[in-house]
Design an enzyme around this catalytic site. Structure first.
Site, PDB file in Angstrom:
ATOM      1  N   ASP A  76       0.891  -1.338  -0.079  1.00 29.05           N
ATOM      2  CA  ASP A  76       0.000  -0.081  -0.216  1.00 29.05           C
ATOM      3  C   ASP A  76       0.847   1.334   0.219  1.00 29.05           C
ATOM      4  O   ASP A  76       1.977   1.060   0.704  1.00 29.05           O
ATOM      5  CB  ASP A  76      -1.010   0.221   1.146  1.00 29.05           C
ATOM      6  CG  ASP A  76      -2.134   1.012   0.754  1.00 29.05           C
ATOM      7  OD1 ASP A  76      -2.886   0.728   0.012  1.00 29.05           O
ATOM      8  OD2 ASP A  76      -2.420   2.126   1.483  1.00 29.05           O
ATOM      9  N   TYR A 161       1.894   8.704 -10.019  1.00 31.82           N
ATOM     10  CA  TYR A 161       2.306  10.030  -9.914  1.00 31.82           C
ATOM     11  C   TYR A 161       4.065  10.135 -10.084  1.00 31.82           C
ATOM     12  O   TYR A 161       4.527  11.149 -10.219  1.00 31.82           O
ATOM     13  CB  TYR A 161       2.392  10.589  -8.435  1.00 31.82           C
ATOM     14  CG  TYR A 161       0.801  10.583  -8.062  1.00 31.82           C
ATOM     15  CD1 TYR A 161      -0.012  11.818  -8.158  1.00 31.82           C
ATOM     16  CD2 TYR A 161       0.128   9.545  -7.524  1.00 31.82           C
ATOM     17  CE1 TYR A 161      -1.112  11.641  -7.906  1.00 31.82           C
ATOM     18  CE2 TYR A 161      -1.216   9.340  -7.103  1.00 31.82           C
ATOM     19  CZ  TYR A 161      -1.821  10.575  -7.264  1.00 31.82           C
ATOM     20  OH  TYR A 161      -3.340  10.599  -6.802  1.00 31.82           O
ATOM     21  N   ARG A 188       9.501   1.917  -2.363  1.00 29.70           N
ATOM     22  CA  ARG A 188       9.227   0.631  -2.374  1.00 29.70           C
ATOM     23  C   ARG A 188      10.651  -0.312  -2.063  1.00 29.70           C
ATOM     24  O   ARG A 188      10.647  -1.139  -1.400  1.00 29.70           O
ATOM     25  CB  ARG A 188       8.456   0.063  -3.623  1.00 29.70           C
ATOM     26  CG  ARG A 188       8.162  -1.031  -4.091  1.00 29.70           C
ATOM     27  CD  ARG A 188       7.424  -1.295  -5.055  1.00 29.70           C
ATOM     28  NE  ARG A 188       5.957  -0.512  -4.899  1.00 29.70           N
ATOM     29  CZ  ARG A 188       5.707   0.639  -5.625  1.00 29.70           C
ATOM     30  NH1 ARG A 188       6.284   1.193  -6.269  1.00 29.70           N
ATOM     31  NH2 ARG A 188       4.596   1.225  -5.014  1.00 29.70           N
TER      32      ARG A 188
HETATM   33  P1  ITT Z   1      -3.643  -2.358  -5.022  1.00 32.46           P
HETATM   34  O1  ITT Z   1      -4.236  -1.904  -3.987  1.00 32.46           O
HETATM   35  O2  ITT Z   1      -4.289  -3.359  -5.852  1.00 32.46           O
HETATM   36  O3  ITT Z   1      -2.234  -2.748  -5.029  1.00 32.46           O
HETATM   37  P2  ITT Z   1      -3.737   0.515  -5.913  1.00 32.46           P
HETATM   38  O4  ITT Z   1      -3.223   1.035  -7.481  1.00 32.46           O
HETATM   39  O5  ITT Z   1      -5.075   0.629  -5.696  1.00 32.46           O
HETATM   40  O6  ITT Z   1      -3.353  -1.242  -6.095  1.00 32.46           O
HETATM   41  P3  ITT Z   1      -2.955   1.854  -3.668  1.00 32.46           P
HETATM   42  O7  ITT Z   1      -4.177   1.675  -3.164  1.00 32.46           O
HETATM   43  O8  ITT Z   1      -1.665   1.612  -2.647  1.00 32.46           O
HETATM   44  O9  ITT Z   1      -2.752   0.776  -4.718  1.00 32.46           O
HETATM   45  O10 ITT Z   1      -2.575   3.103  -4.191  1.00 32.46           O
HETATM   46  C1  ITT Z   1      -1.369   3.579  -4.406  1.00 32.46           C
HETATM   47  C2  ITT Z   1      -1.294   4.876  -5.464  1.00 32.46           C
HETATM   48  O11 ITT Z   1      -0.311   5.551  -5.257  1.00 32.46           O
HETATM   49  C3  ITT Z   1      -1.153   4.064  -6.773  1.00 32.46           C
HETATM   50  O12 ITT Z   1      -2.026   3.823  -7.550  1.00 32.46           O
HETATM   51  C4  ITT Z   1      -0.090   4.853  -7.563  1.00 32.46           C
HETATM   52  O13 ITT Z   1      -0.800   5.780  -8.352  1.00 32.46           O
HETATM   53  C5  ITT Z   1       0.530   5.864  -6.410  1.00 32.46           C
HETATM   54  N1  ITT Z   1       1.811   5.257  -6.222  1.00 32.46           N
HETATM   55  C6  ITT Z   1       2.440   4.190  -5.451  1.00 32.46           C
HETATM   56  N2  ITT Z   1       3.601   3.844  -5.606  1.00 32.46           N
HETATM   57  C7  ITT Z   1       3.966   4.664  -6.598  1.00 32.46           C
HETATM   58  C8  ITT Z   1       5.135   4.710  -7.268  1.00 32.46           C
HETATM   59  O14 ITT Z   1       6.155   3.965  -7.262  1.00 32.46           O
HETATM   60  N3  ITT Z   1       5.127   5.645  -8.244  1.00 32.46           N
HETATM   61  C9  ITT Z   1       4.155   6.481  -8.655  1.00 32.46           C
HETATM   62  N4  ITT Z   1       2.890   6.245  -8.297  1.00 32.46           N
HETATM   63  C10 ITT Z   1       2.995   5.588  -7.144  1.00 32.46           C
END
Ligand code: ITT
Length: 201
Positions: A76, A161, A188
């Site tokens: 997350d 983003y 990450r």
């Molecule tokens: P899951 O819950 O299925 O894992 P999700 O996209 O809904 O997928 P999140 O609720 O954790 O995941 O949302 C995190 C958001 O933050 C994700 O959709 C990205 O847009 C952003 N994000 C996370 N890590 C990122 C990264 O390395 N680079 C750019 N944006 C990132």
């Protein structure tokens, strides 16, 4: 807390985000783990009802471990903007709407920064990685990367983003960066380093 060793074998990546699946495979496959995603297995997508990255990560990994009977890893994550008091934070995916459009989400970040006076463009990406075993043992690791937001977006690599985020000490966005380089410095990667130190023999 007693950590549990992560043994080689099948690992469920409890995510439906293709960008994350790609990055988690890059990180975990060199450890001898066979990463199978929630997309491959057509697992249901649990509703993210918790109020923290760690809480939502645990909820997603628990659901996948229960459904598959295999160890599950979830991620997350999100963007936390200083001037916006940490928004979009755990709502980072939700700011992109349904169906997701990160052009819209990035424009909203920029618009809200301008509305707040644009006096501070610092931000951080945060990542919580949760590991849950089918017997209920669970562990969570958090990582961060600090940087500045740029406008307009630049680059078509990465996801989410990435095109507006420049990590401290860098000149190019995560969207312009070679994936190996992003993996060396991202939120990450930071969480992954902690996981590796705790869970690998
Ligand atoms: P899951 O819950 O299925 O894992 P999700 O996209 O809904 O997928 P999140 O609720 O954790 O995941 O949302 C995190 C958001 O933050 C994700 O959709 C990205 O847009 C952003 N994000 C996370 N890590 C990122 C990264 O390395 N680079 C750019 N944006 C990132």
């Amino acid at each position: 807390m007693t950590h549990r060793t992560l043994s080689p074998g099948r690992l469920i990546a409890a995510t439906h985000n293709k960008g994350k699946v790609r990055e988690l495979k890059d990180l975990f496959e060199p450890l001898g783990l066979e990463v199978v995603s929630a997309i491959d297995l057509d697992l249901p997508e649990p509703e993210e009802t918790e109020s923290s990255f760690a809480g939502n990560a645990l909820l997603k990994a628990r659901a996948a471990a229960e459904k598959t009977g295999a160890p599950a890893l979830s991620d997350d994550s999100g963007l936390s903007v200083t001037l916006l008091n940490g928004a979009p934070g755990i709502y980072s995916a939700r700011w992109a709407g349904d169906p997701r459009d990160f052009g819209v989400a990035m424009a909203r970040v920029e618009q809200e920064l301008q509305a707040a006076g644009n006096s501070d463009r610092s931000a951080k990406f945060v990542c919580a990685l949760a590991m849950v075993w089918p017997d209920g043992h669970e562990e969570v690791f958090e990582g961060e990367v600090h940087g500045e937001l740029v406008w307009p977006p630049r680059g078509d690599r990465g996801f989410g983003y990435d095109p507006i985020f420049v990590a401290d000490g860098e000149t190019i966005t995560f969207g312009e960066m070679d994936p190996d380089r992003k993996h060396a410095m991202s939120h990450r990667a930071d969480a992954f380093r902690k996981l590796k130190a705790a869970l690998l023999p």
